[in-house]
Structure formats: structure tokens, C-alpha cells
Design a protein around this motif. Structure first.
Motif, PDB file in Angstrom:
ATOM      1  N   THR A 122       0.821  -1.205   0.000  1.00 24.63           N
ATOM      2  CA  THR A 122       0.000   0.000   0.000  1.00 24.63           C
ATOM      3  C   THR A 122       0.859   1.260   0.000  1.00 24.63           C
ATOM      4  O   THR A 122       0.345   2.360  -0.148  1.00 24.63           O
ATOM      5  CB  THR A 122      -0.921   0.030   1.236  1.00 24.63           C
ATOM      6  OG1 THR A 122      -0.120  -0.019   2.430  1.00 24.63           O
ATOM      7  CG2 THR A 122      -1.864  -1.170   1.233  1.00 24.63           C
ATOM      8  N   LYS A 123       2.176   1.099   0.169  1.00 21.75           N
ATOM      9  CA  LYS A 123       3.071   2.245   0.105  1.00 21.75           C
ATOM     10  C   LYS A 123       3.212   2.725  -1.336  1.00 21.75           C
ATOM     11  O   LYS A 123       3.048   1.961  -2.280  1.00 21.75           O
ATOM     12  CB  LYS A 123       4.456   1.869   0.645  1.00 21.75           C
ATOM     13  CG  LYS A 123       4.553   1.794   2.159  1.00 21.75           C
ATOM     14  CD  LYS A 123       6.003   1.624   2.583  1.00 21.75           C
ATOM     15  CE  LYS A 123       6.162   1.722   4.081  1.00 21.75           C
ATOM     16  NZ  LYS A 123       7.583   1.600   4.499  1.00 21.75           N
ATOM     17  N   ALA A 124       3.527   4.005  -1.479  1.00 27.98           N
ATOM     18  CA  ALA A 124       3.780   4.538  -2.811  1.00 27.98           C
ATOM     19  C   ALA A 124       4.988   3.834  -3.418  1.00 27.98           C
ATOM     20  O   ALA A 124       6.000   3.616  -2.739  1.00 27.98           O
ATOM     21  CB  ALA A 124       4.032   6.041  -2.744  1.00 27.98           C
ATOM     22  N   HIS A 141       1.742  -1.678  -6.472  1.00 22.20           N
ATOM     23  CA  HIS A 141       0.992  -0.853  -5.528  1.00 22.20           C
ATOM     24  C   HIS A 141      -0.469  -1.256  -5.521  1.00 22.20           C
ATOM     25  O   HIS A 141      -1.061  -1.534  -6.576  1.00 22.20           O
ATOM     26  CB  HIS A 141       1.104   0.625  -5.898  1.00 22.20           C
ATOM     27  CG  HIS A 141       0.328   1.524  -4.991  1.00 22.20           C
ATOM     28  ND1 HIS A 141      -0.922   2.030  -5.321  1.00 22.20           N
ATOM     29  CD2 HIS A 141       0.606   1.985  -3.753  1.00 22.20           C
ATOM     30  CE1 HIS A 141      -1.361   2.771  -4.324  1.00 22.20           C
ATOM     31  NE2 HIS A 141      -0.455   2.764  -3.363  1.00 22.20           N
ATOM     32  N   ILE A 142      -1.063  -1.329  -4.321  1.00 21.04           N
ATOM     33  CA  ILE A 142      -2.493  -1.584  -4.175  1.00 21.04           C
ATOM     34  C   ILE A 142      -3.087  -0.557  -3.217  1.00 21.04           C
ATOM     35  O   ILE A 142      -2.383   0.029  -2.393  1.00 21.04           O
ATOM     36  CB  ILE A 142      -2.786  -3.002  -3.636  1.00 21.04           C
ATOM     37  CG1 ILE A 142      -2.107  -3.213  -2.275  1.00 21.04           C
ATOM     38  CG2 ILE A 142      -2.355  -4.068  -4.634  1.00 21.04           C
ATOM     39  CD1 ILE A 142      -2.529  -4.497  -1.579  1.00 21.04           C
ATOM     40  N   GLN A 143      -4.390  -0.341  -3.338  1.00 20.40           N
ATOM     41  CA  GLN A 143      -5.083   0.538  -2.414  1.00 20.40           C
ATOM     42  C   GLN A 143      -5.305  -0.208  -1.081  1.00 20.40           C
ATOM     43  O   GLN A 143      -5.397  -1.435  -1.063  1.00 20.40           O
ATOM     44  CB  GLN A 143      -6.431   0.964  -2.994  1.00 20.40           C
ATOM     45  CG  GLN A 143      -6.312   1.792  -4.262  1.00 20.40           C
ATOM     46  CD  GLN A 143      -5.540   3.089  -4.038  1.00 20.40           C
ATOM     47  OE1 GLN A 143      -5.657   3.717  -2.984  1.00 20.40           O
ATOM     48  NE2 GLN A 143      -4.749   3.484  -5.034  1.00 20.40           N
ATOM     49  N   PRO A 144      -5.391   0.530   0.018  1.00 22.33           N
ATOM     50  CA  PRO A 144      -5.589  -0.136   1.321  1.00 22.33           C
ATOM     51  C   PRO A 144      -6.798  -1.055   1.365  1.00 22.33           C
ATOM     52  O   PRO A 144      -6.765  -2.096   2.033  1.00 22.33           O
ATOM     53  CB  PRO A 144      -5.740   1.046   2.289  1.00 22.33           C
ATOM     54  CG  PRO A 144      -4.962   2.155   1.648  1.00 22.33           C
ATOM     55  CD  PRO A 144      -5.176   1.983   0.165  1.00 22.33           C
ATOM     56  N   ASP A 145      -7.886  -0.705   0.653  1.00 22.78           N
ATOM     57  CA  ASP A 145      -9.075  -1.556   0.699  1.00 22.78           C
ATOM     58  C   ASP A 145      -8.912  -2.840  -0.121  1.00 22.78           C
ATOM     59  O   ASP A 145      -9.776  -3.713  -0.104  1.00 22.78           O
ATOM     60  CB  ASP A 145     -10.324  -0.792   0.246  1.00 22.78           C
ATOM     61  CG  ASP A 145     -10.216  -0.254  -1.183  1.00 22.78           C
ATOM     62  OD1 ASP A 145      -9.189  -0.495  -1.844  1.00 22.78           O
ATOM     63  OD2 ASP A 145     -11.160   0.416  -1.633  1.00 22.78           O
ATOM     64  N   ALA A 146      -7.800  -2.952  -0.847  1.00 15.82           N
ATOM     65  CA  ALA A 146      -7.509  -4.184  -1.590  1.00 15.82           C
ATOM     66  C   ALA A 146      -6.619  -5.129  -0.793  1.00 15.82           C
ATOM     67  O   ALA A 146      -6.223  -6.177  -1.289  1.00 15.82           O
ATOM     68  CB  ALA A 146      -6.843  -3.857  -2.924  1.00 15.82           C
TER      69      ALA A 146
END
Length: 280
Positions: A122-124, A141-146
């Protein structure tokens, strides 16, 4: 552990070997200034100086910002500091999990070996490839909700998140490049249904939660080669989104399979295609 690591190194000043051994025993393979402060009862400045001195003496190696590890005896020959690179993932990339082909190896979905370690974070991500002293991490990279569908795996004293067997498949269907290309993904997909935890309903649930329409197109298309998967195939068919996707975005895909709104490579035409185009 300290005697094994340092037996060929000239003896440091009296007491230094014992202090370093105590830190290694108490902190494990990954060491921070906070560990030195706690174990040796030092203030922050003294702990930082101690770590810097051990690093200058080549008794420790820096593997991240403020993060050190012991140097094994064979490190000069191999260029690799850690015997188990997985333990770096929480410290370097958290919140993150190991996935893609690396997780496929872990869950015995493939016998193919990959040198690089695939990490979803989830980090850049400034660069997709990061080399840490001979260890290559490939980052997505993934979004936190993923951040779902993972298992906690203990590697010594360190807890590492790995995509579970279902999420591993879904991630590879969402982006075949993280599975080593669509042919290898297809092989892993076939192996999934021989796994003791295989559950098509969980695949559908995860795919819906991820929200990538191409997953259902690829999954339904590939599922037609798997015996007794009519329910999964129909579930994918009902969830087809508008527009066409490529079976593998990394390949030329000139032929359209309209039933799945999927462009496929010429090399896929043949035995695989004749099986995939059959309706259940």
C-alpha cells in the motif's frame, strides 16, 4: 548464532563480541537502534553510534533505513545477506503481502522457480524493482481496501503476510505479469483445483471484492479447460462487464473470443482454444 557468523573475523575489543551476540540473540536477524537501546540499556545516541561502528567494522549490513542484519560467512561469495529474504517485507514495505508467483510457489501451485520476490504494498511505489543487497523485490501498488485475502506466516520471530491460495489466483488473473505470463497463470489455475483448499465460491467473492472486470473474463475463459466447473463458468458469464480485455496485456492478442469479450494471442489457437470455446 554469533559464533557461526563471526568466527572468521578478527576479535573486536573486549566486550564488543558479547554485546553484539546479545543483540543478535535478543533481536533476531533484523536489528534497529531500539533493539540495541533495550538489550544493552543504552540511550538513543549511543545505540546509533554502536550500530554505526558495527556497520563500519562489517559486522552488520544495512538493509533499509535504520535497519541492519548480521552478515553470514558466505555473504561475500553469494552477495546475499539474508537466508530468508521474506523477513524484510514487513519492515521495508508494510502494509504489504507477498503474492503473485512467489505465493504460487509457497502454495505449491507451480514447480517453476522465480528468483525475484513479488510484493503487493500500500506504500507509494517509486520504482517497481528494488534490490536489497542481492535480493530483488518486484513491487505492485495496491489501495488499502484491496489488502484482503492474506495469511500470516511466521518466519522465525517475524510475521509475514502472504496472499492465500485464492487471492494468489485472483491477483494473477487481474495482472498476468505477476504470475509470470498467462501460460504459467493457466497452469497455476489448473493446479488450484487440485489444492485441498480450492473453492470456486471464494474465487468469485474475491474477484467481486477486487472489482476488476477482466478477472471474470479471464477466469471464465480458462475455467472451460477445467472439468466440472460449469457453476464457476456461469458465475463468471453473469458478471461480464462491457468492453473487451486482453487475455494477457503483455502479448499481442489479435483474435477476439466474443463469448468472453476477450482478445487472445495467436499462439493460444489450437488445443487450448478448442477446449476454452466450448460452452458447459
Amino acid at each position: 548464532m554469533a559464533d557461526e557468523v563471526y568466527q572468521n573475523i578478527q576479535d573486536p575489543p573486549m566486550g564488543s563480541r558479547e554485546r553484539l551476540s546479545a543483540v543478535l540473540s535478543g533481536a533476531g536477524w533484523l536489528i534497529r537502534a531500539e533493539d540495541v537501546m533495550t538489550i544493552l540499556a543504552l540511550d538513543k545516541k549511543s545505540a546509533a553510534k554502536t550500530l554505526a561502528r558495527w556497520y563500519a567494522q562489517k559486522r552488520l549490513q544495512r538493509v533499509g533505513h535504520g535497519l541492519y542484519t548480521a552478515i553470514p560467512l558466505d555473504a561475500r561469495a553469494t552477495g546475499q545477506v539474508l537466508e530468508d529474504p521474506w523477513i524484510l517485507v514487513p519492515s521495508l514495505f508494510d502494509a504489504a503481502y507477498i503474492g503473485g508467483w512467489t505465493a504460487a510457489e509457497h502454495w505449491d501451485l507451480t514447480e517453476q522457480l522465480f528468483r525475484d520476490i513479488l510484493v503487493f504494498t500500500t506504500k507509494a511505489v517509486r520504482a517497481r524493482k528494488r534490490n536489497v543487497h542481492g535480493i530483488t523485490f518486484l513491487l505492485r501498488h495496491i489501495q488499502p481496501d484491496a489488502l484482503f485475502g492474506t495469511r500470516n506466516i511466521w518466519r522465525g520471530q517475524i510475521k509475514v503476510q502472504v496472499s492465500d491460495v485464492h487471492r494468489t489466483i485472483i491477483d494473477m488473473l487481474a495482472d498476468p505479469s505477476v504470475g509470470g505470463g498467462i501460460r504459467h497463470v493457466a497452469d497455476c489455475f489448473t493446479a488450484y483445483f487440485q489444492h485441498k483448499d480450492a473453492n470456486p465460491e471464494t474465487l468469485i467473492q474475491y474477484a467481486e471484492e477486487l472489482g476488476n472486470g477482466a478477472v471474470f473474463k479471464r477466469m471464465g475463459f480458462l475455467a472451460q479447460t477445467i472439468p466440472d466447473q460449469a457453476v464457476l463458468i456461469e458465475a463468471c458469464r453473469k458478471r461480464l462487464t462491457q468492453g473487451n480485455a486482453k487475455l494477457d496485456p503483455g502479448l499481442e492478442c489479435p483474435r477476439l473470443v466474443r463469448a468472453w469479450r476477450l482478445w487472445i494471442p495467436k499462439t493460444w489457437i489450437g488445443a487450448r482454444l478448442s477446449a476454452k470455446e466450448r460452452r458447459p
